[in-house]
Design an enzyme around this catalytic site. Structure first.
Site, PDB file in Angstrom:
ATOM      1  N   HIS A 149      21.021  -5.958  -1.410  1.00  0.00           N
ATOM      2  CA  HIS A 149      21.641  -5.583  -2.679  1.00  0.00           C
ATOM      3  C   HIS A 149      21.921  -6.778  -3.588  1.00  0.00           C
ATOM      4  O   HIS A 149      21.907  -6.650  -4.814  1.00  0.00           O
ATOM      5  CB  HIS A 149      22.945  -4.840  -2.390  1.00  0.00           C
ATOM      6  CG  HIS A 149      23.369  -3.903  -3.456  1.00  0.00           C
ATOM      7  ND1 HIS A 149      24.059  -2.751  -3.207  1.00  0.00           N
ATOM      8  CD2 HIS A 149      23.197  -3.920  -4.808  1.00  0.00           C
ATOM      9  CE1 HIS A 149      24.301  -2.113  -4.341  1.00  0.00           C
ATOM     10  NE2 HIS A 149      23.780  -2.808  -5.321  1.00  0.00           N
ATOM     11  N   TYR A 197      27.651   2.125  -2.320  1.00  0.00           N
ATOM     12  CA  TYR A 197      27.998   3.241  -3.210  1.00  0.00           C
ATOM     13  C   TYR A 197      28.913   4.252  -2.529  1.00  0.00           C
ATOM     14  O   TYR A 197      29.559   5.055  -3.205  1.00  0.00           O
ATOM     15  CB  TYR A 197      26.738   3.976  -3.685  1.00  0.00           C
ATOM     16  CG  TYR A 197      25.781   3.186  -4.530  1.00  0.00           C
ATOM     17  CD1 TYR A 197      26.081   1.904  -4.990  1.00  0.00           C
ATOM     18  CD2 TYR A 197      24.539   3.723  -4.872  1.00  0.00           C
ATOM     19  CE1 TYR A 197      25.187   1.189  -5.752  1.00  0.00           C
ATOM     20  CE2 TYR A 197      23.631   3.012  -5.643  1.00  0.00           C
ATOM     21  CZ  TYR A 197      23.949   1.747  -6.071  1.00  0.00           C
ATOM     22  OH  TYR A 197      23.043   1.049  -6.829  1.00  0.00           O
ATOM     23  N   ASP A 224      17.572   6.915  -5.135  1.00  0.00           N
ATOM     24  CA  ASP A 224      18.045   5.549  -4.891  1.00  0.00           C
ATOM     25  C   ASP A 224      19.545   5.558  -4.649  1.00  0.00           C
ATOM     26  O   ASP A 224      20.315   6.066  -5.475  1.00  0.00           O
ATOM     27  CB  ASP A 224      17.729   4.652  -6.093  1.00  0.00           C
ATOM     28  CG  ASP A 224      18.424   3.305  -5.986  1.00  0.00           C
ATOM     29  OD1 ASP A 224      17.943   2.457  -5.209  1.00  0.00           O
ATOM     30  OD2 ASP A 224      19.458   3.100  -6.655  1.00  0.00           O
ATOM     31  N   GLY A 252       0.778  -1.227   0.000  1.00  0.00           N
ATOM     32  CA  GLY A 252       0.000   0.000   0.000  1.00  0.00           C
ATOM     33  C   GLY A 252       0.810   1.277   0.000  1.00  0.00           C
ATOM     34  O   GLY A 252       0.245   2.369  -0.150  1.00  0.00           O
ATOM     35  N   LYS A 281      20.225   0.246   0.033  1.00  0.00           N
ATOM     36  CA  LYS A 281      20.422  -1.199  -0.004  1.00  0.00           C
ATOM     37  C   LYS A 281      21.531  -1.599   0.956  1.00  0.00           C
ATOM     38  O   LYS A 281      22.538  -0.898   1.069  1.00  0.00           O
ATOM     39  CB  LYS A 281      20.796  -1.667  -1.414  1.00  0.00           C
ATOM     40  CG  LYS A 281      19.961  -1.083  -2.527  1.00  0.00           C
ATOM     41  CD  LYS A 281      20.534  -1.439  -3.892  1.00  0.00           C
ATOM     42  CE  LYS A 281      20.000  -0.526  -4.974  1.00  0.00           C
ATOM     43  NZ  LYS A 281      20.440   0.874  -4.853  1.00  0.00           N
TER      44      LYS A 281
END
Length: 300
Positions: A114, A56, A51, A17, A81
């Protein structure tokens, strides 16, 4: 999944939802020193979905960009992630704490695993159960996975209780992964495309290929007054995928957001579908192991 692509900033409704903007800014391989400005610019012009990932190395700068933008936190969908070195139940809970602290937020909108880490799958299951706990506690609003193939998805579903909301995978005209999309759809999981414009180099024999210079995509782009990148983003969105293109250049960031004014015909979509090569550009998920890809995620 389908969405109203005529609406401003259209969103998908996930299987729990929660609504998520269909198009977001990705920051994979964005240097930390460039991330804050890129995020702030994206939010300034209308993006509401960012994102990132622990691996990273730019979560802190994503948070800085959010605060610099002046956009209220409640209006922005933040997705990150956990990396494989933070798998296992307790490790994943700590991984969340590290990511939340770097982002400077109390709650993360979408938290993904990930990689599936198939070589030590019990750690993957432990990490996913930690995500379920974080969801139940309200620390995250939705949970999901990334780079999970259909057979591994079935194993994960058998061992856990909450169906992932999202499976983020490589998906673009040269490698759409339709079997993955179909498996996701059967379980009500949204497919989210990383590398949605095929930024990873592809080869046919010794010949380098690029979706950005593909003649079919170029012809369709010219017919609509779009760029090849815009055509590929629109193609993905029209087929019900979330897309997260990456850029640090303000003009490219704006260009990616401007894909809702022109619709591709069924024939054009089919022509792009026919470009499929079956050749993966990124690493095989089964090849991801702690020995080859393990890296420590630093504390906040």
């Amino acid at each position: 999944m389908t969405i109203d692509l005529t609406a401003p900033n259209p969103s998908f409704t996930l299987n729990n939802g929660v609504t998520m903007p269909a198009l977001g800014l990705g920051v994979f391989q964005t240097p930390p020193e460039e991330t804050s400005a890129a995020v702030a610019e994206a939010l300034r012009i209308g993006y509401r979905h960012i994102d990132t990932a622990a691996s990273y190395g730019n979560e802190r700068e994503v948070g800085e960009g959010l605060r610099a933008s002046g956009v209220d936190r409640s209006e922005v969908f933040l997705e990150t992630k956990l990396w494989i070195t933070d798998y296992g139940y307790d490790q994943a809970l700590h991984g969340f704490e590290k990511s939340a602290a770097k982002l400077g937020v109390d709650q993360i909108d979408l938290l993904l695993l990930h990689q599936p880490l198939t070589s030590e799958f019990e750690k993957t299951i432990g990490a996913y159960k930690a995500l379920e706990t974080l969801l139940a506690d309200g620390r995250v609003r939705a949970i999901g996975i990334s780079n999970v193939m259909p057979d591994v998805l079935e194993r994960l579903l058998e061992a856990t209780g909450v169906t992932p909301a999202v499976n983020q995978v490589e998906s673009h005209p040269y490698f759409a992964q339709r079997d993955v999309q179909e498996a996701n759809a059967r379980h009500g999981i949204l497919t989210q495309a990383w590398s949605p414009i095929g930024g990873i180099t592809h080869y046919r024999g010794d010949v380098e290929r690029s979706t950005l210079t593909d003649p079919v995509i170029g012809e369709i782009a010219a017919a609509h007054g779009l760029t090849p990148a815009q055509v590929m983003l629109r193609w993905g969105l029209q087929q019900g995928r979330s897309v997260i293109p990456k850029s640090v250049r303000p003009e490219r960031i704006a260009e990616s957001l401007d894909v809702f004014r022109v619709a591709l015909s069924d024939e054009e979509v089919a022509r792009i579908d026919a470009l499929e090569t079956g050749e993966r550009g990124g690493p095989d998920p089964d090849a991801i192991t702690l020995e080859t890809f393990g890296r420590e995620i630093p504390e906040a």
